[in-house]
Design a protein around this motif. Structure first.
Motif, PDB file in Angstrom:
ATOM      1  N   ARG A   1       0.275   3.631  -3.845  1.00  0.00           N
ATOM      2  CA  ARG A   1      -0.734   3.309  -2.834  1.00  0.00           C
ATOM      3  C   ARG A   1      -0.710   3.676  -1.932  1.00  0.00           C
ATOM      4  O   ARG A   1      -1.160   3.386  -0.488  1.00  0.00           O
ATOM      5  N   LEU A   2      -0.435   5.332  -1.272  1.00  0.00           N
ATOM      6  CA  LEU A   2      -0.622   5.457   0.332  1.00  0.00           C
ATOM      7  C   LEU A   2      -1.394   5.636  -0.064  1.00  0.00           C
ATOM      8  O   LEU A   2      -2.700   6.361   0.964  1.00  0.00           O
ATOM      9  N   ASP A   3      -2.313   6.398  -1.236  1.00  0.00           N
ATOM     10  CA  ASP A   3      -3.740   7.258  -1.811  1.00  0.00           C
ATOM     11  C   ASP A   3      -4.707   6.491  -1.313  1.00  0.00           C
ATOM     12  O   ASP A   3      -5.323   6.576  -0.403  1.00  0.00           O
ATOM     13  N   ALA A   4      -4.094   4.972  -2.331  1.00  0.00           N
ATOM     14  CA  ALA A   4      -4.944   3.882  -1.659  1.00  0.00           C
ATOM     15  C   ALA A   4      -5.441   3.812  -0.315  1.00  0.00           C
ATOM     16  O   ALA A   4      -6.291   3.249   0.241  1.00  0.00           O
ATOM     17  N   THR A   5      -4.330   3.837   0.932  1.00  0.00           N
ATOM     18  CA  THR A   5      -4.042   2.953   1.891  1.00  0.00           C
ATOM     19  C   THR A   5      -5.431   4.149   2.471  1.00  0.00           C
ATOM     20  O   THR A   5      -6.237   3.790   3.806  1.00  0.00           O
ATOM     21  N   ARG A   6      -4.740   5.477   2.918  1.00  0.00           N
ATOM     22  CA  ARG A   6      -5.342   6.512   3.229  1.00  0.00           C
ATOM     23  C   ARG A   6      -7.412   6.420   2.451  1.00  0.00           C
ATOM     24  O   ARG A   6      -7.859   6.668   3.574  1.00  0.00           O
ATOM     25  N   ALA A   7      -7.200   6.286   1.460  1.00  0.00           N
ATOM     26  CA  ALA A   7      -8.899   6.309   0.415  1.00  0.00           C
ATOM     27  C   ALA A   7      -9.739   5.314   2.014  1.00  0.00           C
ATOM     28  O   ALA A   7     -10.736   5.070   2.016  1.00  0.00           O
ATOM     29  N   ALA A   8      -9.084   3.867   1.835  1.00  0.00           N
ATOM     30  CA  ALA A   8      -9.772   3.023   3.311  1.00  0.00           C
ATOM     31  C   ALA A   8      -9.563   2.886   4.575  1.00  0.00           C
ATOM     32  O   ALA A   8     -10.305   2.303   5.436  1.00  0.00           O
ATOM     33  N   HIS A   9      -8.301   3.712   4.971  1.00  0.00           N
ATOM     34  CA  HIS A   9      -8.127   3.700   6.665  1.00  0.00           C
ATOM     35  C   HIS A   9      -8.114   4.488   7.009  1.00  0.00           C
ATOM     36  O   HIS A   9      -7.988   4.978   8.227  1.00  0.00           O
ATOM     37  N   GLY A  10      -8.374   6.401   5.821  1.00  0.00           N
ATOM     38  CA  GLY A  10      -8.644   7.456   7.190  1.00  0.00           C
ATOM     39  C   GLY A  10      -7.059   8.295   6.760  1.00  0.00           C
ATOM     40  O   GLY A  10      -5.923   7.886   6.135  1.00  0.00           O
ATOM     41  N   ALA A  11      -6.927   9.702   6.806  1.00  0.00           N
ATOM     42  CA  ALA A  11      -6.302  10.412   6.443  1.00  0.00           C
ATOM     43  C   ALA A  11      -4.933  10.126   7.239  1.00  0.00           C
ATOM     44  O   ALA A  11      -3.433  10.385   6.796  1.00  0.00           O
ATOM     45  N   THR A  12      -4.748   9.268   7.525  1.00  0.00           N
ATOM     46  CA  THR A  12      -3.289   9.099   8.775  1.00  0.00           C
ATOM     47  C   THR A  12      -2.499   8.386   8.629  1.00  0.00           C
ATOM     48  O   THR A  12      -1.814   7.725   9.441  1.00  0.00           O
ATOM     49  N   ALA A  13      -3.381   7.122   8.146  1.00  0.00           N
ATOM     50  CA  ALA A  13      -2.841   5.517   6.903  1.00  0.00           C
ATOM     51  C   ALA A  13      -1.926   6.090   6.951  1.00  0.00           C
ATOM     52  O   ALA A  13      -1.774   6.487   6.090  1.00  0.00           O
TER      53      ALA A  13
END
Ligand code: SAM
Length: 259
Positions: A81-93
């Motif tokens: 879920r962390l990876d999916a969030t960063r892929a969609a919203h950027g590296a510090t999301a």
């Protein structure tokens, strides 16, 4: 008047504990091809930027996710879920619990979220729009009492109050007992802080007396600042899933090794 805003604390060690257990549980529930309801009483804004001024000011994520992430296997549901969030919203999301849930659920599952703070509610609505949640700007336990038992009946409720109002410690065991009476198959999760003052202990005594078979899992970590009252994170789970005790033990080892 609500003053607590989670973006100062997003990604801290307590979030890692809470979000890792939540992601694991939702992932487990997905193994069965039967729709479910996810209900969250205190949702927050759903998506955080750990590079923004609020997060960097407190430095809590540095002691939380930044320190602990590598200890989770790359295929752990929380890492995914962390990876999916960063892929969609950027590296510090960083995903809040509503986004972790939204990323876990399927098209025929139901996502119910309550957030009382007007500003946080507006942000939650904009961050979660693609997932079509059922959102309410009202007291989270009022929403839970209205919804339970939900349709679909299978499912999970997360209560993650900010404990700004001290009476919350007294009222939560009553809310949980009432919800469980109406929804006896529901998995009920309550996050609580471990405080040097011991303010949380009476609440747990009440909960433990009502729910003797619940799982209570706690991890400890150093206070974020000298004199900070929170020295650990707890999760109380009614109707715990098969395998949750082992997963909790794995989390304990992660926190102990990084302590
Ligand atoms: N669960 C979120 C997560 O892990 O990403 C964080 C939630 S934060 C600890 C608690 C939130 O509850 C705050 O955003 C606060 O505005 C909201 N809140 C406080 N009292 C509330 C109430 N009675 N009903 C619903 N939301 C409330």
């Amino acid at each position: 008047m609500l003053s607590y805003q989670h973006h100062y604390h997003a990604g801290n060690a307590a979030d890692v504990h809470k979000h890792a257990l939540l992601a694991w549980m939702l992932d487990y529930l997905m193994h069965k091809d039967k729709p479910l309801s996810y209900i969250e009483t205190h949702a927050g804004r759903g998506l955080y930027d750990l590079g923004d001024a609020a997060a960097t000011k407190t430095g809590e994520a540095a002691q939380g996710i930044n320190r602990l992430e590598a200890a989770f296997a790359p295929d752990h549901p929380y890492r995914l879920r962390l990876d999916a969030t960063r892929a969609a919203h950027g590296a510090t999301a960083y995903p809040g619990s509503p986004l972790i849930a939204a990323l876990s659920l399927r098209a025929d599952d139901c996502l119910h979220l309550a957030e009382l703070h007007p500003g946080e509610h507006a942000l939650l609505a904009s961050h979660l729009t693609p997932y079509r949640p059922r959102l309410r700007q009202e007291d989270g336990f009022a929403m839970a009492h209205t919804l339970c038992p939900p349709t679909p009946r299978r499912g999970l409720l997360l209560a993650d109050p900010s404990y700004e109002i001290k009476t919350e410690y007294d009222s939560i065991p009553r809310h949980f007992a009432q919800i469980a009476r109406k929804w006896n198959v529901g998995i009920l999760m309550l996050w609580y802080p471990i405080l040097t003052s011991g303010t949380h202990t009476a609440m747990l005594t009440h909960l433990g007396a009502t729910f003797p078979d619940a799982l209570r899992h706690e991890v400890r970590f150093p206070p974020v600042r000298e004199g900070h009252r929170m020295t650990g994170s707890g999760m109380f789970v009614v109707n715990p899933l098969y395998g949750l005790r082992e997963e909790a033990a794995r989390l304990s080892r992660i926190f102990a090794a990084k302590g």
